[in-house]
Structures are given as C-alpha cells and as structure tokens.
Design a protein around this motif. Structure first.
Motif, PDB file in Angstrom:
ATOM      1  N   VAL A  20      47.767  44.641  36.918  1.00  0.00           N
ATOM      2  CA  VAL A  20      46.615  44.184  37.703  1.00  0.00           C
ATOM      3  C   VAL A  20      46.224  42.774  37.267  1.00  0.00           C
ATOM      4  CG1 VAL A  20      44.192  44.632  38.246  1.00  0.00           C
ATOM      5  CG2 VAL A  20      45.792  46.546  38.071  1.00  0.00           C
ATOM      6  N   LEU A  21      46.197  42.542  35.968  1.00  0.00           N
ATOM      7  CA  LEU A  21      45.865  41.209  35.463  1.00  0.00           C
ATOM      8  C   LEU A  21      46.918  40.185  35.880  1.00  0.00           C
ATOM      9  CD1 LEU A  21      44.596  42.258  31.941  1.00  0.00           C
ATOM     10  CD2 LEU A  21      43.221  41.234  33.758  1.00  0.00           C
ATOM     11  N   GLN A  22      48.154  40.616  35.965  1.00  0.00           N
ATOM     12  CA  GLN A  22      49.222  39.704  36.367  1.00  0.00           C
ATOM     13  C   GLN A  22      49.037  39.233  37.804  1.00  0.00           C
ATOM     14  OE1 GLN A  22      51.521  38.402  34.243  1.00  0.00           O
ATOM     15  NE2 GLN A  22      51.985  37.063  35.965  1.00  0.00           N
ATOM     16  N   VAL A  23      48.426  40.051  38.643  1.00  0.00           N
ATOM     17  CA  VAL A  23      48.136  39.651  40.021  1.00  0.00           C
ATOM     18  C   VAL A  23      47.292  38.376  40.021  1.00  0.00           C
ATOM     19  CG1 VAL A  23      46.815  40.294  42.089  1.00  0.00           C
ATOM     20  CG2 VAL A  23      48.356  41.948  41.033  1.00  0.00           C
ATOM     21  N   PHE A  24      46.251  38.350  39.194  1.00  0.00           N
ATOM     22  CA  PHE A  24      45.390  37.171  39.123  1.00  0.00           C
ATOM     23  C   PHE A  24      46.164  35.966  38.574  1.00  0.00           C
ATOM     24  CE2 PHE A  24      42.127  40.597  38.965  1.00  0.00           C
ATOM     25  CZ  PHE A  24      41.505  40.284  40.166  1.00  0.00           C
ATOM     26  N   LEU A  61      48.386  29.414  52.076  1.00  0.00           N
ATOM     27  CA  LEU A  61      46.970  29.557  51.754  1.00  0.00           C
ATOM     28  C   LEU A  61      46.420  30.855  52.342  1.00  0.00           C
ATOM     29  CD1 LEU A  61      44.376  28.361  50.507  1.00  0.00           C
ATOM     30  CD2 LEU A  61      44.004  27.179  52.697  1.00  0.00           C
ATOM     31  N   LYS A  62      46.768  31.137  53.597  1.00  0.00           N
ATOM     32  CA  LYS A  62      46.336  32.391  54.230  1.00  0.00           C
ATOM     33  C   LYS A  62      46.825  33.592  53.435  1.00  0.00           C
ATOM     34  CE  LYS A  62      46.588  31.154  59.133  1.00  0.00           C
ATOM     35  NZ  LYS A  62      47.354  31.490  60.340  1.00  0.00           N
ATOM     36  N   ASP A  63      48.101  33.577  53.042  1.00  0.00           N
ATOM     37  CA  ASP A  63      48.677  34.695  52.294  1.00  0.00           C
ATOM     38  C   ASP A  63      47.944  34.918  50.972  1.00  0.00           C
ATOM     39  OD1 ASP A  63      50.542  35.099  54.293  1.00  0.00           O
ATOM     40  OD2 ASP A  63      52.179  34.098  53.220  1.00  0.00           O
ATOM     41  N   ILE A  64      47.637  33.826  50.274  1.00  0.00           N
ATOM     42  CA  ILE A  64      46.936  33.934  48.989  1.00  0.00           C
ATOM     43  C   ILE A  64      45.536  34.515  49.195  1.00  0.00           C
ATOM     44  CG2 ILE A  64      45.853  32.556  47.157  1.00  0.00           C
ATOM     45  CD1 ILE A  64      48.413  30.801  47.241  1.00  0.00           C
ATOM     46  N   VAL A  65      44.831  34.022  50.204  1.00  0.00           N
ATOM     47  CA  VAL A  65      43.469  34.501  50.456  1.00  0.00           C
ATOM     48  C   VAL A  65      43.493  35.977  50.863  1.00  0.00           C
ATOM     49  CG1 VAL A  65      41.425  34.230  51.928  1.00  0.00           C
ATOM     50  CG2 VAL A  65      42.531  32.218  50.933  1.00  0.00           C
ATOM     51  N   LEU A  66      44.443  36.385  51.691  1.00  0.00           N
ATOM     52  CA  LEU A  66      44.549  37.793  52.088  1.00  0.00           C
ATOM     53  C   LEU A  66      44.885  38.675  50.883  1.00  0.00           C
ATOM     54  CD1 LEU A  66      46.450  37.459  55.477  1.00  0.00           C
ATOM     55  CD2 LEU A  66      44.109  38.270  55.145  1.00  0.00           C
ATOM     56  N   TYR A  67      45.810  38.220  50.054  1.00  0.00           N
ATOM     57  CA  TYR A  67      46.212  38.952  48.848  1.00  0.00           C
ATOM     58  C   TYR A  67      45.021  39.102  47.906  1.00  0.00           C
ATOM     59  CZ  TYR A  67      49.357  40.017  44.859  1.00  0.00           C
ATOM     60  OH  TYR A  67      50.000  40.588  43.785  1.00  0.00           O
ATOM     61  N   LEU A  68      44.274  38.022  47.720  1.00  0.00           N
ATOM     62  CA  LEU A  68      43.102  38.051  46.855  1.00  0.00           C
ATOM     63  C   LEU A  68      42.042  38.992  47.421  1.00  0.00           C
ATOM     64  CD1 LEU A  68      41.534  36.987  44.418  1.00  0.00           C
ATOM     65  CD2 LEU A  68      40.778  35.081  45.857  1.00  0.00           C
ATOM     66  N   CYS A  69      41.811  38.925  48.713  1.00  0.00           N
ATOM     67  CA  CYS A  69      40.812  39.774  49.352  1.00  0.00           C
ATOM     68  C   CYS A  69      41.174  41.254  49.189  1.00  0.00           C
ATOM     69  CB  CYS A  69      40.692  39.403  50.823  1.00  0.00           C
ATOM     70  SG  CYS A  69      39.332  40.204  51.670  1.00  0.00           S
ATOM     71  N   ASP A  70      42.430  41.574  49.427  1.00  0.00           N
ATOM     72  CA  ASP A  70      42.898  42.950  49.291  1.00  0.00           C
ATOM     73  C   ASP A  70      42.771  43.430  47.840  1.00  0.00           C
ATOM     74  OD1 ASP A  70      44.192  45.387  50.208  1.00  0.00           O
ATOM     75  OD2 ASP A  70      45.984  44.671  49.157  1.00  0.00           O
ATOM     76  N   THR A  71      43.170  42.587  46.903  1.00  0.00           N
ATOM     77  CA  THR A  71      43.112  42.933  45.480  1.00  0.00           C
ATOM     78  C   THR A  71      41.675  43.168  45.029  1.00  0.00           C
ATOM     79  OG1 THR A  71      45.116  41.656  45.041  1.00  0.00           O
ATOM     80  CG2 THR A  71      43.691  42.139  43.154  1.00  0.00           C
ATOM     81  N   CYS A  72      40.783  42.272  45.397  1.00  0.00           N
ATOM     82  CA  CYS A  72      39.380  42.381  44.966  1.00  0.00           C
ATOM     83  C   CYS A  72      38.693  43.589  45.581  1.00  0.00           C
ATOM     84  CB  CYS A  72      38.613  41.109  45.301  1.00  0.00           C
ATOM     85  SG  CYS A  72      39.197  39.688  44.363  1.00  0.00           S
TER      86      CYS A  72
END
Length: 156
Positions: A20-24, A61-72
């Motif tokens: 999980v930490l590696q995701v960040f 950028l879209k992919d990163i924001v979607l990935y971050l949103c899903d993770t959070c």
C-alpha cells in the motif's frame, strides 16, 4: 467482522501494508517527485526523470489522478469500517508517510491541473473533483488513524 473470525488476517494486513505504501511511492516517482521516509531509495543517475505533473501528457495525469482517487477512497473505506486496523497501519509509520506524500504530491497535482489548458472544460472539472476528493479522503483517513492510535487510548 472477518478479522475477529480469523485473527491471522492481521498478519496478512501487516504483510500487505508495504505494498500500500509503495502505491504512494509509485505516484511520486511517476510525478518526478522525491520519495521521503523509510522507503526512500537513491535514484540512479540515468533514471533521473524530467517529467512533472505540469508537463506530463494529459492522459498520464488523468491516470495518476484516477489511481490516487481510487487508492484514497479504498483506504478511507477500509479504515472507516475497520478502525482496529489502525494499530497495524501505525506500525508502518503510515501517518508520517501519508503526510509526507500529501505535502509533496497534492500541491503539485493541484497546480498542474489548474495551469493546464484543456480543449474540453469538463476534463478540468472532472480532474479537479477527483483530486479534491482524494485530498478529502486522505485527510479523513489520517483523522481516523490519529483518533484510533492517539486519542482513543487517552480517552479509555
């Protein structure tokens, strides 16, 4: 709750948290930002990245924001329904790591979203909504962690 039925799942959670930490850390790396904390690794010179959220392709950028949103959202949902997991998260210095990530990544991503020129303004609106949601869920997850690890023990 499955953790009460199968206490060995706490061990599984403990083993999963580095992932999980590696995701960040992966998000920071993709944004060309320096990782901090226990997992910070030296960067090879030939790996030096000139990509930032401000100059990366829009799709990335879209992919990163979607990935971050899903993770959070997933992280917050898990802690919200199972706050006993907070002790395991704290063993991995999760509060410190989440705060470091937030401080490094969120201002950069927000700035990149605001400054970019969009052909379709709905893309801007969607990215802004998702980064705002991510920010909110990170803060809410942090509050759950602090409440469970620091405040509840004092109150009990």
């Amino acid at each position: 709750n499955i953790f009460t039925q199968q206490p060995s799942y706490f061990g599984d959670l403990d083993e999963t948290l580095p992932t999980v930490l590696q995701v960040f850390n992966n998000i920071l790396h993709k944004c060309g930002l320096q990782c901090e904390g226990a997992s910070a690794e030296p960067q090879k010179l030939e790996e030096r990245v000139n990509v930032t959220p401000g100059n990366m392709p829009l799709q990335e950028l879209k992919d990163i924001v979607l990935y971050l949103c899903d993770t959070c959202t997933t992280l917050w949902s898990f802690l919200d329904v199972f706050p006993l997991a907070c002790q395991t998260f704290q063993k991995h210095e999760f509060c410190y790591r989440l705060a470091s990530f937030y401080e490094l990544a969120i201002p950069e991503l927000e700035s990149a979203i605001k400054k970019r020129h969009y052909e379709d303004n709905s893309v801007f609106a969607d990215l802004w909504r998702r980064i705002s949601h991510s920010r909110k869920k990170m803060i809410e997850a942090f509050h759950i962690l602090i409440n469970q690890v620091c405040l509840q023990p004092i109150l009990e």
